[in-house]
Write a protein that holds these residues in place. Structure first.
Motif, PDB file in Angstrom:
ATOM      1  N   UNK A 134     -16.520 -12.717  40.247  1.00 21.26           N
ATOM      2  CA  UNK A 134     -16.601 -11.681  41.281  1.00 21.26           C
ATOM      3  C   UNK A 134     -18.069 -11.369  41.554  1.00 21.26           C
ATOM      4  N   UNK A 135     -18.392 -10.843  42.751  1.00 18.07           N
ATOM      5  CA  UNK A 135     -19.793 -10.596  43.097  1.00 18.07           C
ATOM      6  C   UNK A 135     -20.478  -9.675  42.080  1.00 18.07           C
ATOM      7  N   UNK A 136     -21.757  -9.937  41.857  1.00 25.00           N
ATOM      8  CA  UNK A 136     -22.550  -9.158  40.894  1.00 25.00           C
ATOM      9  C   UNK A 136     -23.569  -8.309  41.639  1.00 25.00           C
ATOM     10  N   UNK A 137     -23.593  -7.023  41.342  1.00 23.41           N
ATOM     11  CA  UNK A 137     -24.574  -6.104  41.916  1.00 23.41           C
ATOM     12  C   UNK A 137     -25.876  -6.197  41.120  1.00 23.41           C
ATOM     13  N   UNK A 138     -27.002  -6.417  41.786  1.00 26.06           N
ATOM     14  CA  UNK A 138     -28.287  -6.550  41.095  1.00 26.06           C
ATOM     15  C   UNK A 138     -29.279  -5.509  41.599  1.00 26.06           C
ATOM     16  N   UNK A 139     -29.740  -4.674  40.685  1.00 23.23           N
ATOM     17  CA  UNK A 139     -30.824  -3.727  40.950  1.00 23.23           C
ATOM     18  C   UNK A 139     -32.133  -4.486  40.720  1.00 23.23           C
ATOM     19  N   UNK A 140     -32.865  -4.742  41.789  1.00 23.64           N
ATOM     20  CA  UNK A 140     -34.066  -5.588  41.721  1.00 23.64           C
ATOM     21  C   UNK A 140     -35.347  -4.806  41.429  1.00 23.64           C
ATOM     22  N   UNK A 141     -35.234  -3.502  41.137  1.00 24.26           N
ATOM     23  CA  UNK A 141     -36.371  -2.666  40.728  1.00 24.26           C
ATOM     24  C   UNK A 141     -37.452  -2.566  41.810  1.00 24.26           C
ATOM     25  N   UNK A 142     -37.110  -2.929  43.042  1.00 28.92           N
ATOM     26  CA  UNK A 142     -38.097  -2.941  44.139  1.00 28.92           C
ATOM     27  C   UNK A 142     -39.313  -3.796  43.774  1.00 28.92           C
ATOM     28  N   UNK A 143     -39.059  -4.876  43.064  1.00 31.04           N
ATOM     29  CA  UNK A 143     -40.132  -5.738  42.594  1.00 31.04           C
ATOM     30  C   UNK A 143     -39.940  -7.183  42.986  1.00 31.04           C
ATOM     31  N   UNK A 194     -35.483   3.234  38.946  1.00 34.40           N
ATOM     32  CA  UNK A 194     -34.616   2.058  38.999  1.00 34.40           C
ATOM     33  C   UNK A 194     -35.194   1.007  38.054  1.00 34.40           C
ATOM     34  N   UNK A 195     -34.484  -0.096  37.912  1.00 38.09           N
ATOM     35  CA  UNK A 195     -34.982  -1.173  37.059  1.00 38.09           C
ATOM     36  C   UNK A 195     -34.496  -1.078  35.626  1.00 38.09           C
ATOM     37  N   UNK A 196     -34.680  -2.168  34.877  1.00 38.11           N
ATOM     38  CA  UNK A 196     -34.132  -2.292  33.520  1.00 38.11           C
ATOM     39  C   UNK A 196     -34.639  -1.211  32.579  1.00 38.11           C
ATOM     40  N   UNK A 197     -35.927  -0.875  32.665  1.00 39.20           N
ATOM     41  CA  UNK A 197     -36.480   0.124  31.741  1.00 39.20           C
ATOM     42  C   UNK A 197     -35.906   1.508  32.033  1.00 39.20           C
ATOM     43  N   UNK A 198     -35.738   1.836  33.310  1.00 36.49           N
ATOM     44  CA  UNK A 198     -35.144   3.124  33.691  1.00 36.49           C
ATOM     45  C   UNK A 198     -33.723   3.229  33.144  1.00 36.49           C
ATOM     46  N   UNK A 199     -32.938   2.172  33.324  1.00 29.40           N
ATOM     47  CA  UNK A 199     -31.540   2.195  32.864  1.00 29.40           C
ATOM     48  C   UNK A 199     -31.475   2.334  31.350  1.00 29.40           C
ATOM     49  N   UNK A 200     -32.328   1.618  30.639  1.00 32.77           N
ATOM     50  CA  UNK A 200     -32.294   1.660  29.180  1.00 32.77           C
ATOM     51  C   UNK A 200     -32.734   3.022  28.649  1.00 32.77           C
ATOM     52  N   UNK A 201     -33.819   3.560  29.182  1.00 34.26           N
ATOM     53  CA  UNK A 201     -34.362   4.798  28.623  1.00 34.26           C
ATOM     54  C   UNK A 201     -33.569   6.037  29.041  1.00 34.26           C
ATOM     55  N   UNK A 218     -22.716  -4.754  37.072  1.00 32.24           N
ATOM     56  CA  UNK A 218     -24.018  -4.811  37.722  1.00 32.24           C
ATOM     57  C   UNK A 218     -25.093  -5.040  36.687  1.00 32.24           C
ATOM     58  N   UNK A 219     -26.290  -5.308  37.154  1.00 33.74           N
ATOM     59  CA  UNK A 219     -27.398  -5.483  36.219  1.00 33.74           C
ATOM     60  C   UNK A 219     -28.693  -5.031  36.881  1.00 33.74           C
ATOM     61  N   UNK A 220     -29.666  -4.717  36.052  1.00 36.04           N
ATOM     62  CA  UNK A 220     -30.991  -4.314  36.530  1.00 36.04           C
ATOM     63  C   UNK A 220     -32.034  -5.273  35.986  1.00 36.04           C
ATOM     64  N   UNK A 221     -32.943  -5.702  36.862  1.00 39.91           N
ATOM     65  CA  UNK A 221     -34.124  -6.457  36.456  1.00 39.91           C
ATOM     66  C   UNK A 221     -35.253  -5.447  36.279  1.00 39.91           C
ATOM     67  N   UNK A 244     -38.471 -10.120  33.815  1.00 43.60           N
ATOM     68  CA  UNK A 244     -38.309 -10.739  32.497  1.00 43.60           C
ATOM     69  C   UNK A 244     -37.417  -9.916  31.566  1.00 43.60           C
ATOM     70  N   UNK A 245     -36.920  -8.774  32.050  1.00 49.04           N
ATOM     71  CA  UNK A 245     -35.955  -7.976  31.286  1.00 49.04           C
ATOM     72  C   UNK A 245     -34.665  -7.837  32.095  1.00 49.04           C
ATOM     73  N   UNK A 246     -33.561  -7.713  31.356  1.00 48.78           N
ATOM     74  CA  UNK A 246     -32.248  -7.626  31.994  1.00 48.78           C
ATOM     75  C   UNK A 246     -31.400  -6.572  31.285  1.00 48.78           C
ATOM     76  N   UNK A 247     -30.833  -5.671  32.048  1.00 48.50           N
ATOM     77  CA  UNK A 247     -29.932  -4.661  31.507  1.00 48.50           C
ATOM     78  C   UNK A 247     -28.649  -4.694  32.317  1.00 48.50           C
ATOM     79  N   UNK A 248     -27.502  -4.936  31.659  1.00 56.05           N
ATOM     80  CA  UNK A 248     -26.211  -4.940  32.354  1.00 56.05           C
ATOM     81  C   UNK A 248     -25.561  -3.563  32.255  1.00 56.05           C
ATOM     82  N   UNK A 249     -24.603  -3.300  33.133  1.00 56.19           N
ATOM     83  CA  UNK A 249     -23.830  -2.065  33.068  1.00 56.19           C
ATOM     84  C   UNK A 249     -22.534  -2.255  33.846  1.00 56.19           C
TER      85      UNK A 249
END
Length: 550
Positions: free
Chosen positions: A210-219, A255-262, A280-283, A288-293
């Protein structure tokens, strides 16, 4: 006469004077600070990269201009060694020394001493490939880097705006071109083709994910994910969000992997987009980092961090190795840090060897190299899987005796192509996760329920001097200040499932306190009580003791 092109270095160095009031340090992630003060550092890194290449007989060295998950006003630079790995640690101190020379004359003197002591043959060629992320400060810093390359007479190849993992890939691909260890075509096209061809083979017999939502961290990951989607075609659909790479201040902002993790929550920009049951996931800013949710069936946010990725991936690889009939000759191991959730360590240790090392990618990477297949992921979502040269040879030469063994070996070979083994790579890791989910027929819920995270809390204590804190046992125990560890042990013993450790930050005068317990309120309480011990130990004024430090 040193043989250095002193006149050229002197002329160009004067364009990039060092700020007088700043001390630079090359750490695990290279140099990181405000972009506005990095000009001299980039110039000197250009020269150092050229010298590193000369020292290694003209092999291509990589230079990446990025500050990853940091705010937009920051920037940084790191060097990449010929196999796409991090700079040899003994050169980190040389980078620090050269960056802090106060004047051009002092810099040239330091260079001459370095060339002599390191026995660098200046007649050798120098080759450097470099890239940057999407930060507005990138072009000016790259210009300073190019002056450094020009000063030392290095051949430079500008890889443009791209992700950190692609730059690492390019370095290895360039240096292995035409050899038995050829890593892939040395171009972005080569990178995308290698990954997506392997992915398509691995999911060919499975239902379309199924389609995956990706938060690209505006990067820069937004650019890369868009290209990746084109190469994937109908095989896998990506829904890209937070793709504003030119909007001022947007990079990594809420946004981004660090925001989601912290923060352990969704970026607000996704809250009206993601639906229950969807993954979904965040870069992060340089991908170089990946956080799923995912949202569970009650619509509650559930984070799937680096520990969850390691558990999913390592268990799958162990199953494949066994199915191939290679479990006696190929040993899979996992490397974690003390920050790994205790529940993940327990889950993994029941299935394969687990080693704990000090915090920092270089420690994880080196430890993973000691296994036939080494899996490492920091809890923050940075990680990869390493296949040893012997393992690659075994997979290539193996003669399966059944169709099932043949299929398993084929899957393992394709995994070696899908995984970027040079460095943590959010896009490569994302495809790896999707392969495992497809093979196991898991959604986010099934993956999340492999084990239940122990509640945990991370607290930061500002101290006058972090250097008085000394650790052993992969940073899990303190030897200094004397007696503090005994007090921590006494506290931990009062909490069911209690675990806590204290370690000094590598970059700022703070001490980090991590705590776990079976109940969330107790994990919080333990963290704050240990933080209180740290505060008292460093001579903090009781009147100013933060009220939460019980």
């Amino acid at each position: 006469m040193s043989g250095l092109p002193v006149a050229s270095i002197k002329e160009l160095s004067e364009k990039h004077p060092k700020p007088s009031d700043i001390k630079f340090t090359y750490g695990t992630a290279g140099f990181r600070t405000l972009a506005s003060v990095l000009d001299s550092v980039l110039f000197r890194v250009g020269i150092l990269a050229g010298l590193r290449s000369k020292k290694l007989d003209g092999k291509t060295i990589g230079v990446m201009v990025t500050a990853s998950h940091n705010p937009e006003q920051d920037n940084g630079v790191k060097l990449v060694d010929p196999r796409g790995e991090m700079l040899e640690s003994s050169w980190e101190s040389h980078a620090t020394t050269l960056s802090n020379a106060s004047s051009t004359d002092e810099f040239i003197s330091a260079l001459e001493a370095f060339v002599r002591d390191a026995k660098i043959d200046l007649s050798k060629p120098a080759r450097v490939v470099y890239a940057m992320d999407t930060r507005p400060s990138g072009p000016a810093l790259v210009s300073a880097l190019e002056d450094g390359l020009r000063a030392i007479g290095a051949d430079g190849r500008n890889a443009g705006v791209t992700t950190t993992p692609i730059l690492h890939y390019l370095v290895r691909a360039i240096n292995t071109k035409g050899t038995a260890e050829a890593y892939g075509d040395d171009s972005e096209d080569g990178y995308y083709t290698k990954l997506t061809n392997a992915f398509k083979k691995l999911v060919s017999a499975k239902p379309t994910p199924s389609p995956l939502l990706i938060d690209c961290a505006n990067g820069v990951g937004a650019n890369a994910a868009k290209k990746l989607a084109e190469y994937l075609g109908d095989t896998f659909s990506l829904v890209l969000e937070n793709t504003s790479i030119t909007a001022p201040g947007a990079l990594n902002n809420a946004c981004g992997a660090d925001f989601v993790k912290t923060t352990q929550k969704l970026p607000s920009s996704l809250s009206n987009i993601i639906k229950p049951g969807q993954r979904g996931c965040s870069l992060d800013g340089d991908a170089d980092r990946l956080m799923y949710f995912h949202l569970d069936d009650r619509g509650q946010f559930r984070m799937l961090d680096g520990d969850k990725i390691a558990a999913l991936v390592a268990a799958f690889i162990v199953e494949l190795v066994k199915a191939a009939g290679l479990d006696e000759s190929i040993k899979v191991g996992v490397v974690q840090t003390a920050y790994a959730n205790g529940a993940s360590t327990k889950y993994l240790a029941e299935r394969l060897p687990v080693k704990c090392v000090s915090t920092g990618v270089k420690h994880l990477h080196h430890a993973a190299e000691h296994y036939d297949v080494g899996v490492y992921f920091e809890a923050n979502g940075h990680g990869t899987v390493l296949f040893s040269p012997d393992t690659l040879a075994k997979l290539a030469d193996y003669q399966p005796s059944t169709p099932a063994q043949s299929t398993a070996v084929e899957h393992l070979v394709n995994l070696t192509q899908l995984i970027n083994q040079t460095v943590g790579d959010a896009l490569s890791d994302m495809l790896l996760v999707e392969v495992v989910l497809a093979h196991k027929a898991y959604g986010g819920l099934e993956w999340d329920s492999l084990y239940v995270d122990l509640p945990n809390r991370l607290v930061k204590v500002v101290v006058a001097d972090r250097h008085i804190f000394k650790t052993v046992d992969a940073e899990r125990r303190l030897t200094s200040p004397v007696g503090l560890q005994d007090k921590i042990d006494s506290l931990v013993g009062k909490y069911e499932g209690g675990r806590s450790f204290v370690r000094p930050s590598g970059t700022e005068d703070v001490v980090r306190v991590y705590a776990e317990a079976v109940v969330k309120s107790q994990a919080d309480e333990l963290a704050f009580r240990v933080a209180g011990l740290v505060y008292d130990e460093t001579g903090g004024d009781p009147a100013t003791r933060p009220k939460e430090f019980l």
